[in-house]
Design a protein around this motif. Structure first.
Motif, PDB file in Angstrom:
ATOM      1  N   LYS A 110       0.846  -1.226  -0.035  1.00 35.14           N
ATOM      2  CA  LYS A 110      -0.108   0.030   0.159  1.00 35.14           C
ATOM      3  C   LYS A 110       0.862   1.362  -0.170  1.00 35.14           C
ATOM      4  CE  LYS A 110      -3.958  -2.248   2.012  1.00 35.14           C
ATOM      5  NZ  LYS A 110      -4.755  -2.331   3.224  1.00 35.14           N
ATOM      6  N   SER A 111       1.926   1.310   0.936  1.00 34.59           N
ATOM      7  CA  SER A 111       2.966   2.605   0.882  1.00 34.59           C
ATOM      8  C   SER A 111       3.644   2.667  -0.467  1.00 34.59           C
ATOM      9  CB  SER A 111       3.850   2.233   1.979  1.00 34.59           C
ATOM     10  OG  SER A 111       4.624   1.306   1.370  1.00 34.59           O
ATOM     11  N   ASN A 112       3.263   1.688  -1.473  1.00 38.06           N
ATOM     12  CA  ASN A 112       4.148   1.631  -2.676  1.00 38.06           C
ATOM     13  C   ASN A 112       2.983   1.917  -3.826  1.00 38.06           C
ATOM     14  OD1 ASN A 112       7.080   1.335  -2.670  1.00 38.06           O
ATOM     15  ND2 ASN A 112       6.267  -0.571  -1.587  1.00 38.06           N
ATOM     16  N   ASN A 113       1.873   2.217  -3.447  1.00 40.54           N
ATOM     17  CA  ASN A 113       0.472   2.518  -4.120  1.00 40.54           C
ATOM     18  C   ASN A 113       0.473   1.389  -5.421  1.00 40.54           C
ATOM     19  OD1 ASN A 113      -0.258   4.993  -2.878  1.00 40.54           O
ATOM     20  ND2 ASN A 113       1.507   5.622  -3.932  1.00 40.54           N
ATOM     21  N   LEU A 114       0.664   0.176  -4.766  1.00 38.92           N
ATOM     22  CA  LEU A 114       0.330  -1.158  -5.523  1.00 38.92           C
ATOM     23  C   LEU A 114      -0.795  -1.803  -5.211  1.00 38.92           C
ATOM     24  CD1 LEU A 114       4.183  -2.558  -5.518  1.00 38.92           C
ATOM     25  CD2 LEU A 114       3.004  -1.202  -7.447  1.00 38.92           C
ATOM     26  N   THR A 115      -1.361  -2.501  -6.390  1.00 44.89           N
ATOM     27  CA  THR A 115      -2.497  -3.230  -6.256  1.00 44.89           C
ATOM     28  C   THR A 115      -1.857  -4.774  -5.999  1.00 44.89           C
ATOM     29  OG1 THR A 115      -2.671  -3.870  -8.433  1.00 44.89           O
ATOM     30  CG2 THR A 115      -3.896  -1.968  -7.537  1.00 44.89           C
ATOM     31  N   GLN A 116      -2.590  -5.667  -5.516  1.00 43.69           N
ATOM     32  CA  GLN A 116      -2.178  -7.143  -5.547  1.00 43.69           C
ATOM     33  C   GLN A 116      -1.653  -7.597  -6.984  1.00 43.69           C
ATOM     34  OE1 GLN A 116      -5.126  -9.485  -3.763  1.00 43.69           O
ATOM     35  NE2 GLN A 116      -4.445  -9.015  -1.396  1.00 43.69           N
ATOM     36  N   LYS A 117      -2.515  -7.263  -7.795  1.00 45.05           N
ATOM     37  CA  LYS A 117      -2.073  -7.582  -9.199  1.00 45.05           C
ATOM     38  C   LYS A 117      -0.746  -7.096  -9.769  1.00 45.05           C
ATOM     39  CE  LYS A 117      -4.069  -7.821 -13.883  1.00 45.05           C
ATOM     40  NZ  LYS A 117      -5.126  -7.508 -14.728  1.00 45.05           N
ATOM     41  N   ASP A 118      -0.329  -5.604  -9.248  1.00 44.12           N
ATOM     42  CA  ASP A 118       0.575  -4.999  -9.489  1.00 44.12           C
ATOM     43  C   ASP A 118       1.832  -5.595  -8.796  1.00 44.12           C
ATOM     44  OD1 ASP A 118      -0.632  -2.916 -10.969  1.00 44.12           O
ATOM     45  OD2 ASP A 118      -0.897  -1.365  -9.040  1.00 44.12           O
ATOM     46  N   LEU A 119       1.819  -6.004  -7.755  1.00 40.20           N
ATOM     47  CA  LEU A 119       2.712  -6.606  -6.992  1.00 40.20           C
ATOM     48  C   LEU A 119       3.268  -8.056  -7.345  1.00 40.20           C
ATOM     49  CD1 LEU A 119       4.738  -6.902  -4.656  1.00 40.20           C
ATOM     50  CD2 LEU A 119       3.153  -7.591  -3.156  1.00 40.20           C
ATOM     51  N   THR A 158       4.621 -13.611  -9.882  1.00 42.22           N
ATOM     52  CA  THR A 158       3.742 -14.710  -9.478  1.00 42.22           C
ATOM     53  C   THR A 158       2.248 -13.965  -9.823  1.00 42.22           C
ATOM     54  OG1 THR A 158       3.178 -15.771  -7.584  1.00 42.22           O
ATOM     55  CG2 THR A 158       3.627 -13.503  -7.263  1.00 42.22           C
ATOM     56  N   SER A 159       1.475 -14.949  -9.401  1.00 45.52           N
ATOM     57  CA  SER A 159      -0.103 -14.517  -9.488  1.00 45.52           C
ATOM     58  C   SER A 159      -0.724 -13.588  -8.264  1.00 45.52           C
ATOM     59  CB  SER A 159      -1.102 -15.882  -9.957  1.00 45.52           C
ATOM     60  OG  SER A 159      -0.940 -16.411  -8.367  1.00 45.52           O
ATOM     61  N   GLN A 160      -1.698 -13.083  -8.603  1.00 44.52           N
ATOM     62  CA  GLN A 160      -2.501 -12.181  -7.928  1.00 44.52           C
ATOM     63  C   GLN A 160      -3.058 -13.145  -6.834  1.00 44.52           C
ATOM     64  OE1 GLN A 160      -5.969 -12.230  -7.319  1.00 44.52           O
ATOM     65  NE2 GLN A 160      -5.828 -10.976  -5.640  1.00 44.52           N
ATOM     66  N   PRO A 161      -3.526 -14.336  -6.973  1.00 44.13           N
ATOM     67  CA  PRO A 161      -3.923 -15.049  -5.807  1.00 44.13           C
ATOM     68  C   PRO A 161      -2.945 -15.625  -4.865  1.00 44.13           C
ATOM     69  CG  PRO A 161      -5.004 -15.846  -7.998  1.00 44.13           C
ATOM     70  CD  PRO A 161      -3.890 -14.846  -8.489  1.00 44.13           C
ATOM     71  N   ALA A 162      -1.522 -15.711  -5.474  1.00 46.44           N
ATOM     72  CA  ALA A 162      -0.531 -15.827  -4.692  1.00 46.44           C
ATOM     73  C   ALA A 162      -0.188 -14.754  -3.705  1.00 46.44           C
ATOM     74  CB  ALA A 162       0.602 -16.332  -5.208  1.00 46.44           C
ATOM     75  N   ILE A 163      -0.374 -13.713  -4.230  1.00 48.37           N
ATOM     76  CA  ILE A 163      -0.308 -12.523  -3.259  1.00 48.37           C
ATOM     77  C   ILE A 163      -1.523 -12.355  -2.326  1.00 48.37           C
ATOM     78  CG2 ILE A 163       0.044  -9.954  -3.207  1.00 48.37           C
ATOM     79  CD1 ILE A 163       2.574 -11.249  -4.276  1.00 48.37           C
ATOM     80  N   ALA A 164      -2.692 -12.593  -2.587  1.00 48.01           N
ATOM     81  CA  ALA A 164      -3.949 -12.668  -1.743  1.00 48.01           C
ATOM     82  C   ALA A 164      -3.504 -13.556  -0.746  1.00 48.01           C
ATOM     83  CB  ALA A 164      -4.849 -12.916  -2.631  1.00 48.01           C
ATOM     84  N   ARG A 165      -3.107 -14.671  -1.149  1.00 44.61           N
ATOM     85  CA  ARG A 165      -2.859 -15.895   0.169  1.00 44.61           C
ATOM     86  C   ARG A 165      -1.813 -15.230   0.957  1.00 44.61           C
ATOM     87  NH1 ARG A 165      -3.612 -19.200  -4.506  1.00 44.61           N
ATOM     88  NH2 ARG A 165      -1.009 -19.470  -4.583  1.00 44.61           N
ATOM     89  N   LEU A 166      -0.671 -14.786   0.551  1.00 47.69           N
ATOM     90  CA  LEU A 166       0.358 -14.444   1.506  1.00 47.69           C
ATOM     91  C   LEU A 166      -0.175 -13.441   2.273  1.00 47.69           C
ATOM     92  CD1 LEU A 166       3.427 -14.088   2.073  1.00 47.69           C
ATOM     93  CD2 LEU A 166       3.693 -12.396   0.160  1.00 47.69           C
TER      94      LEU A 166
END
Length: 99
Positions: free
Chosen positions: A44-53, A59-67
């Motif tokens: 959030k401090s880098n103004n990124l969405t899960q998809k951006d990250l 990797t995939s957005q679902p992997a970031i969501a799980r993390l």
């Protein structure tokens, strides 16, 4: 128009921590959720969405969501390093004696 009240997470958590049973469960899981909270805050401090990250970390957005949910199994050090690098961070791994 909705008349929904916004609630600050930290305020809600502090109120819930007044309950001894909740506090004991929270403290038992706190280490597991520390990484998730740090990733969310940095993202959030880098103004990124899960998809951006996910794209930056390869990797995939679902992997970031799980993390970020703290619901990760078989989390690898290489995955943590990729996410940390994408966030401009350095992972620190610590071991402490079991109690």
């Amino acid at each position: 128009m909705s008349d929904m009240k916004s609630v600050n997470f930290d305020d809600l958590l502090n109120k819930e921590l007044e309950n001894p049973e909740f506090r004991a469960e929270y403290e038992a899981l706190e280490d597991e959720f520390t990484l998730a909270k740090e990733v969310m805050e940095l993202r959030k401090s880098n103004n990124l969405t899960q998809k951006d990250l996910a794209k930056l970390a390869g990797t995939s957005q679902p992997a970031i969501a799980r993390l970020e949910s703290g619901n990760y199994k078989n989390l690898s050090l290489s995955f943590i390093r990729k996410v940390a690098e994408a966030l401009g961070a350095i992972p620190e791994i610590h071991l402490k004696k079991a109690q």
